[in-house]
Design a protein around this motif. Structure first.
Motif, mmCIF file in Angstrom:
data_model
loop_
_atom_site.group_PDB
_atom_site.id
_atom_site.type_symbol
_atom_site.label_atom_id
_atom_site.label_comp_id
_atom_site.label_asym_id
_atom_site.label_seq_id
_atom_site.Cartn_x
_atom_site.Cartn_y
_atom_site.Cartn_z
ATOM 1 N N VAL A 97 7.536 -6.639 21.769
ATOM 2 C CA VAL A 97 7.370 -6.236 20.372
ATOM 3 C C VAL A 97 6.543 -7.263 19.617
ATOM 4 O O VAL A 97 6.878 -8.438 19.566
ATOM 5 C CB VAL A 97 8.754 -6.114 19.681
ATOM 6 N N HIS B 101 11.775 -4.264 -1.309
ATOM 7 C CA HIS B 101 11.540 -2.822 -1.228
ATOM 8 C C HIS B 101 11.594 -2.163 -2.604
ATOM 9 O O HIS B 101 11.098 -1.054 -2.779
ATOM 10 C CB HIS B 101 12.593 -2.156 -0.339
ATOM 11 N N PRO C 261 6.829 -1.168 5.116
ATOM 12 C CA PRO C 261 7.954 -0.334 5.554
ATOM 13 C C PRO C 261 8.965 -1.149 6.383
ATOM 14 O O PRO C 261 8.675 -2.266 6.786
ATOM 15 C CB PRO C 261 7.291 0.737 6.426
ATOM 16 N N ASN C 262 10.113 -0.563 6.658
ATOM 17 C CA ASN C 262 11.116 -1.233 7.485
ATOM 18 C C ASN C 262 10.536 -1.627 8.832
ATOM 19 O O ASN C 262 9.798 -0.868 9.439
ATOM 20 C CB ASN C 262 12.312 -0.310 7.746
ATOM 21 N N GLY C 263 10.857 -2.829 9.268
ATOM 22 C CA GLY C 263 10.420 -3.276 10.587
ATOM 23 C C GLY C 263 8.968 -3.686 10.644
ATOM 24 O O GLY C 263 8.409 -3.849 11.730
ATOM 25 N N SER D 278 10.502 -10.027 7.224
ATOM 26 C CA SER D 278 11.499 -11.081 7.454
ATOM 27 C C SER D 278 11.026 -12.041 8.534
ATOM 28 O O SER D 278 11.277 -13.246 8.463
ATOM 29 C CB SER D 278 12.838 -10.474 7.866
ATOM 30 N N THR D 279 10.342 -11.506 9.521
ATOM 31 C CA THR D 279 9.811 -12.366 10.573
ATOM 32 C C THR D 279 8.847 -13.391 9.977
ATOM 33 O O THR D 279 8.884 -14.568 10.337
ATOM 34 C CB THR D 279 9.084 -11.514 11.636
ATOM 35 N N GLU E 108 14.220 -9.759 0.070
ATOM 36 C CA GLU E 108 14.917 -8.614 -0.524
ATOM 37 C C GLU E 108 16.088 -9.037 -1.407
ATOM 38 O O GLU E 108 17.232 -8.645 -1.167
ATOM 39 C CB GLU E 108 15.382 -7.652 0.579
HETATM 40 N N1 LIG Z 1 15.247 -11.727 16.685
HETATM 41 C C1 LIG Z 1 14.575 -10.613 17.050
HETATM 42 N N2 LIG Z 1 14.555 -10.228 18.342
HETATM 43 C C2 LIG Z 1 13.885 -9.121 18.720
HETATM 44 N N3 LIG Z 1 13.186 -8.345 17.885
HETATM 45 C C3 LIG Z 1 13.150 -8.675 16.584
HETATM 46 C C4 LIG Z 1 13.846 -9.825 16.099
HETATM 47 N N4 LIG Z 1 13.647 -9.916 14.768
HETATM 48 C C5 LIG Z 1 12.887 -8.888 14.429
HETATM 49 N N5 LIG Z 1 12.567 -8.124 15.514
HETATM 50 C C6 LIG Z 1 11.718 -6.937 15.506
HETATM 51 O O1 LIG Z 1 10.528 -7.275 14.861
HETATM 52 C C7 LIG Z 1 10.100 -6.221 14.001
HETATM 53 C C8 LIG Z 1 9.934 -6.727 12.609
HETATM 54 O O2 LIG Z 1 11.196 -7.055 12.064
HETATM 55 P P1 LIG Z 1 11.403 -7.663 10.632
HETATM 56 O O3 LIG Z 1 12.852 -7.975 10.505
HETATM 57 O O4 LIG Z 1 10.467 -8.782 10.433
HETATM 58 O O5 LIG Z 1 11.034 -6.475 9.690
HETATM 59 P P2 LIG Z 1 11.124 -6.349 8.104
HETATM 60 O O6 LIG Z 1 9.767 -6.056 7.630
HETATM 61 O O7 LIG Z 1 11.822 -7.501 7.536
HETATM 62 O O8 LIG Z 1 12.005 -5.042 7.966
HETATM 63 P P3 LIG Z 1 13.124 -4.679 6.870
HETATM 64 O O9 LIG Z 1 12.398 -4.113 5.703
HETATM 65 O O10 LIG Z 1 13.936 -3.625 7.551
HETATM 66 O O11 LIG Z 1 13.871 -5.899 6.579
HETATM 67 C C9 LIG Z 1 11.095 -5.114 14.155
HETATM 68 O O12 LIG Z 1 10.608 -4.205 15.099
HETATM 69 C C10 LIG Z 1 12.326 -5.819 14.705
HETATM 70 O O13 LIG Z 1 13.062 -4.938 15.503
#
Ligand SMILES: Nc1ncnc2c1ncn2[C@@H]1O[C@H](COP(=O)(O)OP(=O)(O)OP(=O)(O)O)[C@@H](O)[C@H]1O
Ligand SMILES: [Mg+2]
Lengths: 258, 305
Positions: free
Chosen positions: A14, A204, A35-37, A41-42, A172
């Protein structure tokens, strides 16, 4: 002030974040949406050092942050809040703030004795002010685990402020909040910026993002698909498509639950 | 009091030091199976100081505490980067190593025409400070409890200090503590050193109370019990582990008909408590409520006001 170059994070196959370039200027409120994911957060976890990046650089005030531990980045001035509230449940509200004071300025001012043992009068006064600002004035002696949801969110925000950050990453902060609480939060964010803190806001709740930010970057599938002022981003077709393609309600004002 | 009661009470006191030692590390989220090593090092170092170098007892205790504390900090600095279970296993490995080394070390000096000092598996005999000065078991017990009281006060002060809150932060969420700007490994090394000092004091007292020590006594059962005391008594306050010791060494020892089943009763007790009260009898929540009740009566301590 914050420069991301080609920042990437892969979890197995991923690509959570895929070559993100971003510059946040000192003193601005910068929005990061998607959008979500999509990797928001990463990105925060990479900036504050929780994850090690797969590629790219994080530069803060001209200094390369790659390889630095979270506590070193905090001391450099990067603080954050969490999408899922994260407090020390078995410490009191007051203690949660007290232990958060680890900026170089506080370390120098406290000295060894008050740093490890009692709080100085100045520390008490500052923390009392922070509690007042967070509307938690009477809750200082409560265990953090006994606070209501909204109070916990405010405590988290106050704790981040207690660290005297130069850059604050908010993940958030409005999730699960009522309209009134969101309005208050907007005021707190602006207040903090006016006191000199640069802010990266992941959110969001569009009402909040469009209301307080000066620039916005939009992520989708780990890539930046748009960048500009709130007005420009709202009119951007790729952005509308990304949001409509996943969940249309996100572009509304209601926000989603925690 | 007869000698039996004095011995039981003294044992409670001396074991309390190891229990507090394990407790301090538990607070910071670290499970050590090796605190018996520092108890042993304290015992040997203090014994060597008084019986071989003919130093006074306070110097013996000080030396025992320092040797154990420095060793613990050093081992901590080397191993505390390891995560969870890996760290726990390394503590066990180090403790066993200490025990094995003590089993072969023979360093004896002549004192008054007799050889005194560690003699490998036979142990370290003739730590006769108490007899030479005609000090009774009862008087020595008072020394044990005086030191225990001192240590307890120090720990209670640490607990209400900022350092105490930091230790608890590490125990509840060390990544979050790191993100708050705290050097997690550094603070844990500090806690390990302090914990080593506590165990070392206990060992120093033990060596002089029994007049001889042998490596067999510092086996892993002592370390496991030390951990269990904190888990039974509770992690909310330093009184917790003391309650644990009192229950095990005091109550189970006193009720003689359980004798043969003591380990079973003790094990069962630990299991039950871990199921129903995962952080022990006096956990943070309960301690907090008790404190609030006290505070409402007396004057408030300044926090939060
Ligand atoms: N520790 C982890 N191990 C494996 N996959 C991860 C991990 N953290 C995030 N992911 C994957 O990385 C992608 C991005 O996740 P992230 O949490 O950064 O999204 P986001 O933009 O913060 O979403 P949300 O709005 O739902 O918080 C997603 O597909 C998630 O499943
Ligand atoms: Mg997220």
């Amino acid at each position: 002030m914050l420069e991301l170059r080609g920042l990437s994070k892969h979890f197995g196959g991923v690509k959570a974040l895929d070559g993100l370039d971003l510059s946040v200027r000192e003193g601005e409120i910068f929005g990061l949406i998607g959008p979500n994911g999509s990797g928001k957060s990463t990105a925060i976890n990479l900036i504050c050092g929780v994850y090690a990046e797969s590629a790219g650089t994080v530069r803060f005030s001209g200094q390369v942050m790659n390889g630095k531990a979270p506590h070193e980045r905090l001391r450099a001035g990067i603080a954050r809040t969490f999408q899922n509230i994260r407090l020390f449940p078995n410490l009191t509200v007051w203690q949660n703030l007290w232990v958060a004071q680890n900026s170089p300025r506080d370390v120098a001012a406290q000295g060894f004795l008050s740093r490890w043992f009692g709080a100085t009068r100045r520390t008490r006064r500052e923390l009392a002010e922070l509690l007042e600002l967070a509307d938690l004035g009477h809750k200082g002696d409560e265990l953090a685990s006994n606070l209501a949801f909204g109070e916990q969110r405010r405590l988290e925000f106050a704790r981040a402020a207690a660290a005297r950050p130069r850059l604050l990453l908010l993940d958030e902060p409005a999730a699960g909040m009522s309209r009134q609480e969101i309005e208050d939060l907007g005021g707190r964010i602006r207040g903090l910026r006016d006191s000199g803190v640069t802010i990266l806001l992941v959110e969001h709740v569009m009402e909040l993002v469009m209301g307080v930010t000066e620039q916005i970057a939009v992520l989708n599938f780990g890539k930046k698909i748009a960048f500009g002022t709130p007005g420009e981003v709202q009119r951007n077709e790729a952005v509308q498509e990304a949001y409509l393609g996943t969940s249309a309600s996100d572009s509304g004002a209601a926000g989603e639950g925690a | 009091m007869d000698d039996y009661v004095i011995t039981v009470l003294s044992n409670i006191g001396m074991i309390s030091f190891v229990a507090l030692s394990a407790y301090l590390l538990l607070l910071t989220g670290v499970i050590s199976f090796g605190q018996q090593a520092y108890f042993g090092l304290g015992a040997y170092a203090a014994g060597a100081a008084t019986a071989m170098l003919l130093l006074p007892i306070w110097a013996g205790i000080l030396i025992g505490a320092c040797v154990a504390g420095l060793m613990a900090a050093l081992v901590g600095a080397l191993t505390l980067r390891l995560r969870g279970l890996y760290f726990s296993i390394s503590t066990l490995a180090f403790a066993e190593m200490v025990r094995l080394v003590l089993l072969i070390v023979e360093v004896q000096v002549e004192v008054d025409g007799e050889l005194v000092g560690p003699a490998g598996a036979e142990g370290f005999h003739d730590i006769r400070w108490m007899f030479e000065r005609d000090i009774s078991l009862g008087e020595f017990m008072l020394l044990i409890y005086a030191l225990l009281a001192l240590v307890l006060v120090a720990l209670l002060l640490i607990e209400r200090s900022r350092l105490g809150s930091i230790f608890r932060m590490l125990g509840s969420d060390d990544l979050l503590a790191d993100m708050q700007g705290l050097n997690v490994v550094g603070y844990r090394v500090l806690a390990a050193g302090l914990a080593g000092v506590l165990a070392g004091i206990g060992g120093a007292l033990y060596a002089h109370f029994t007049t001889y020590v042998e490596p067999q006594f510092f086996n892993v059962m002592l370390g496991v019990h030390a951990l269990a005391y904190g888990l039974i008594g509770g992690l909310g306050t330093a009184f917790g582990p003391l309650i644990g010791v009192a229950i095990d060494v005091g109550f189970l020892e006193a009720v003689r008909f359980i004798q043969g089943y003591r380990m079973i009763v003790f094990g069962g007790l630990v299991a039950l408590l871990l199921i129903f009260m995962p952080r022990g009898l006096l956990d943070e929540e309960r301690v907090h409520r008790l404190k609030a009740r006290f505070r409402r009566r007396g004057d408030a301590h300044a926090a939060g006001s």
